[in-house]
Write an enzyme that holds these catalytic residues in place. Structure first.
Site, PDB file in Angstrom:
ATOM      1  N   GLY A  23      37.938  -1.937 -33.495  1.00  0.00           N
ATOM      2  CA  GLY A  23      36.931  -1.279 -34.346  1.00  0.00           C
ATOM      3  C   GLY A  23      36.091  -2.319 -35.082  1.00  0.00           C
ATOM      4  O   GLY A  23      36.627  -3.316 -35.566  1.00  0.00           O
ATOM      5  N   ARG A  84      37.510  -1.617 -27.098  1.00  0.00           N
ATOM      6  CA  ARG A  84      38.978  -1.593 -26.999  1.00  0.00           C
ATOM      7  C   ARG A  84      39.266  -1.600 -25.498  1.00  0.00           C
ATOM      8  O   ARG A  84      38.904  -0.668 -24.796  1.00  0.00           O
ATOM      9  CB  ARG A  84      39.545  -0.328 -27.644  1.00  0.00           C
ATOM     10  CG  ARG A  84      39.176  -0.172 -29.132  1.00  0.00           C
ATOM     11  CD  ARG A  84      39.972   0.978 -29.750  1.00  0.00           C
ATOM     12  NE  ARG A  84      39.331   1.552 -30.923  1.00  0.00           N
ATOM     13  CZ  ARG A  84      39.499   1.109 -32.169  1.00  0.00           C
ATOM     14  NH1 ARG A  84      40.247   0.068 -32.402  1.00  0.00           N
ATOM     15  NH2 ARG A  84      38.897   1.712 -33.187  1.00  0.00           N
ATOM     16  N   ASP A 115      45.305  -5.959 -34.930  1.00  0.00           N
ATOM     17  CA  ASP A 115      46.598  -6.160 -34.261  1.00  0.00           C
ATOM     18  C   ASP A 115      46.516  -6.098 -32.727  1.00  0.00           C
ATOM     19  O   ASP A 115      47.039  -6.976 -32.032  1.00  0.00           O
ATOM     20  CB  ASP A 115      47.575  -5.097 -34.782  1.00  0.00           C
ATOM     21  CG  ASP A 115      49.006  -5.455 -34.511  1.00  0.00           C
ATOM     22  OD1 ASP A 115      49.545  -6.305 -35.234  1.00  0.00           O
ATOM     23  OD2 ASP A 115      49.575  -4.911 -33.557  1.00  0.00           O
ATOM     24  N   THR A 138      39.190  -6.006 -39.842  1.00  0.00           N
ATOM     25  CA  THR A 138      39.394  -4.547 -39.740  1.00  0.00           C
ATOM     26  C   THR A 138      39.264  -3.946 -41.125  1.00  0.00           C
ATOM     27  O   THR A 138      39.732  -4.542 -42.104  1.00  0.00           O
ATOM     28  CB  THR A 138      40.775  -4.164 -39.158  1.00  0.00           C
ATOM     29  OG1 THR A 138      41.026  -2.776 -39.434  1.00  0.00           O
ATOM     30  CG2 THR A 138      41.916  -4.962 -39.757  1.00  0.00           C
ATOM     31  N   ASP A 140      40.883  -1.537 -42.157  1.00  0.00           N
ATOM     32  CA  ASP A 140      42.158  -0.936 -42.557  1.00  0.00           C
ATOM     33  C   ASP A 140      43.032  -1.836 -43.435  1.00  0.00           C
ATOM     34  O   ASP A 140      43.939  -1.354 -44.098  1.00  0.00           O
ATOM     35  CB  ASP A 140      42.978  -0.539 -41.323  1.00  0.00           C
ATOM     36  CG  ASP A 140      42.281   0.495 -40.462  1.00  0.00           C
ATOM     37  OD1 ASP A 140      41.333   1.131 -40.961  1.00  0.00           O
ATOM     38  OD2 ASP A 140      42.683   0.661 -39.299  1.00  0.00           O
ATOM     39  N   ASP A 142      45.390  -3.637 -42.499  1.00  0.00           N
ATOM     40  CA  ASP A 142      46.781  -3.333 -42.110  1.00  0.00           C
ATOM     41  C   ASP A 142      47.425  -4.464 -41.312  1.00  0.00           C
ATOM     42  O   ASP A 142      48.361  -4.224 -40.551  1.00  0.00           O
ATOM     43  CB  ASP A 142      46.808  -2.031 -41.291  1.00  0.00           C
ATOM     44  CG  ASP A 142      45.965  -2.129 -40.024  1.00  0.00           C
ATOM     45  OD1 ASP A 142      45.173  -3.094 -39.900  1.00  0.00           O
ATOM     46  OD2 ASP A 142      46.088  -1.251 -39.161  1.00  0.00           O
ATOM     47  N   ARG A 184      43.965   4.723 -40.573  1.00  0.00           N
ATOM     48  CA  ARG A 184      44.985   5.081 -39.583  1.00  0.00           C
ATOM     49  C   ARG A 184      46.343   5.304 -40.256  1.00  0.00           C
ATOM     50  O   ARG A 184      46.382   6.039 -41.229  1.00  0.00           O
ATOM     51  CB  ARG A 184      45.055   4.023 -38.506  1.00  0.00           C
ATOM     52  CG  ARG A 184      45.121   4.664 -37.145  1.00  0.00           C
ATOM     53  CD  ARG A 184      45.023   3.720 -36.023  1.00  0.00           C
ATOM     54  NE  ARG A 184      43.852   4.020 -35.216  1.00  0.00           N
ATOM     55  CZ  ARG A 184      43.234   3.137 -34.471  1.00  0.00           C
ATOM     56  NH1 ARG A 184      43.637   1.905 -34.451  1.00  0.00           N
ATOM     57  NH2 ARG A 184      42.203   3.508 -33.753  1.00  0.00           N
TER      58      ARG A 184
HETATM   59  O1  F6P Z   1      40.985   0.568 -37.157  1.00  0.00           O
HETATM   60  C1  F6P Z   1      39.781   0.881 -37.770  1.00  0.00           C
HETATM   61  C2  F6P Z   1      39.500   2.345 -37.709  1.00  0.00           C
HETATM   62  O2  F6P Z   1      38.252   2.591 -38.313  1.00  0.00           O
HETATM   63  C3  F6P Z   1      40.569   3.259 -38.307  1.00  0.00           C
HETATM   64  O3  F6P Z   1      40.521   3.334 -39.698  1.00  0.00           O
HETATM   65  C4  F6P Z   1      40.258   4.561 -37.629  1.00  0.00           C
HETATM   66  O4  F6P Z   1      41.371   5.408 -37.583  1.00  0.00           O
HETATM   67  C5  F6P Z   1      39.869   4.110 -36.246  1.00  0.00           C
HETATM   68  O5  F6P Z   1      39.414   2.774 -36.370  1.00  0.00           O
HETATM   69  C6  F6P Z   1      38.786   4.946 -35.601  1.00  0.00           C
HETATM   70  O6  F6P Z   1      38.568   4.444 -34.336  1.00  0.00           O
HETATM   71  P1  F6P Z   1      37.368   4.884 -33.407  1.00  0.00           P
HETATM   72  O7  F6P Z   1      36.113   4.271 -33.958  1.00  0.00           O
HETATM   73  O8  F6P Z   1      37.711   4.343 -32.068  1.00  0.00           O
HETATM   74  O9  F6P Z   1      37.302   6.377 -33.481  1.00  0.00           O
END
Ligand code: F6P
Length: 333
Positions: A23, A84, A115, A138, A140, A142, A184
């Site tokens: 992301g 991804r 990660d 990120t 997050d 995390d 997440r």
């Molecule tokens: O990991 C970053 C993040 O924004 C999370 O907070 C969220 O759950 C996820 O990515 C959303 O991913 P995508 O943009 O693939 O929907």
């Protein structure tokens, strides 16, 4: 104070590439800029890989100049684009990726991501003897081994701005609002947004609370003369948890509006904090890579830049501190 580590007098690497993966996060561009300009200043050839590991497999690799990263420090997203990459789970695919880089004369790789991205970098590096360094990017926050990640501060500020606005309308209409934030399976965004936004209740995955608790906290607020309430909800595994909580509240006689902030938290101009963090971590990653370090992530611990082996980062759990959860409850009461 955050300091870029010294560079070895005899560089071990003269050419490397940088990519963004997973992301996107505000501040990734500031990190790319720092990686490119610090690498060039050390006399390296620096390449940009477009579209993360997928682009790498397609050979989307171009030389970067100082000018190619001009005027991007203030921009959200990533000029290198991101992805991804499912295919990277295969060992043969990772071997091919290392070959592609080597064929271009590239000797190392800087990966800006989270990660999953570090897992790809770690495996590709270890299986093929290819030097890799990670930079935590990120929203997050995390990632184990670092107290801060690029994009987190901006996302928290974006969400707090939204809450300030929601509070105006919530108090005008005497309403309960459930405001859902990203993160997440971790509650770092939720906790900081809840504390900074003065939320009456904060719900995070690390400390699941029964719906009766939420009703109690709304009731406590009403008793104190509060006519509106902001409940910050960390999304958990997938978006939409706040709608399910709203339904649970409705069954108990409380009507609540739902506002899912979603991807608004991923965009926008990075804060000063994220630009600074990205600049220091970007330069530090290059300093380590050029000095022969590999298979590790640059991070921040106790206001110092640290280098943490990927094996101590990947798959390790980082959770919101208990003291913070207690503090949030006290401040909201
Ligand atoms: O990991 C970053 C993040 O924004 C999370 O907070 C969220 O759950 C996820 O990515 C959303 O991913 P995508 O943009 O693939 O929907």
């Amino acid at each position: 104070m955050l300091m870029v580590p010294p560079v070895s007098k005899k560089p071990k690497i003269n050419s490397f590439a940088v990519l963004t993966s997973g992301g996107d996060a505000p501040g990734m561009n500031a990190a790319i800029r720092a990686v490119v300009r610090y690498g060039l200043a050390l006399g390296c050839d620096v390449y940009g890989v477009y579209k993360g590991f997928s682009g790498l497999l397609e050979g989307q690799i171009l030389p970067m100049s100082a000018a190619s990263v001009a005027n991007i420090i203030q921009r959200g997203g990533t000029i290198l684009k991101t992805d991804r990459c499912e295919a990277f789970h295969k060992r043969s695919v990772r071997r091919e990726a290392a070959h592609i880089l080597r064929r271009k004369g590239i000797e190392g790789l800087v990966v800006i991501g989270g990660d999953g991205s570090f897992t790809g970098a770690h495996l590709m590096g270890r299986e093929n003897g290819f030097p890799t360094i990670g930079i935590p990017g990120t929203i997050d926050n995390d990632i184990a081994g670092t107290e801060d990640t690029i994009g987190f501060d901006t996302a928290v500020n974006t969400a707090i701005n939204a809450i300030d606005r929601i509070r105006d309308t919530a108090s005008s209409h005497d309403r309960i609002f459930l405001v859902e934030v990203m993160g997440r399976c971790t509650g770092f965004i939720g906790m900081d947004v809840g504390i900074g936004g003065g939320a009456e209740t904060i719900l995070i995955p690390e400390r699941k609370r029964p719906i009766e608790d939420v009703c109690d906290s709304v009731e406590r607020g009403l008793k104190r003369g509060k006519t509106s309430s902001i409940i910050v909800v960390s999304e958990g595994e997938k978006p939409g948890l706040s709608s399910r909580i709203a339904n649970d509240l409705a069954r108990r006689g409380y009507s609540a509006k739902v506002c899912i902030l979603g991807h608004t938290q991923r965009g926008g101009s990075p804060t000063a904090h994220d630009r600074y963090l990205a600049s220091i971590l970007g330069a530090s990653a290059v300093a380590h890579l050029v000095s022969g370090k590999s298979d590790a992530m640059v991070g921040v611990q106790n206001d110092k830049v640290v280098l943490v082996p990927f094996k101590n980062v990947i798959g390790k759990k980082k959770v919101v501190r208990d003291e913070l959860i207690t503090l949030a409850q006290i401040l909201a009461s």
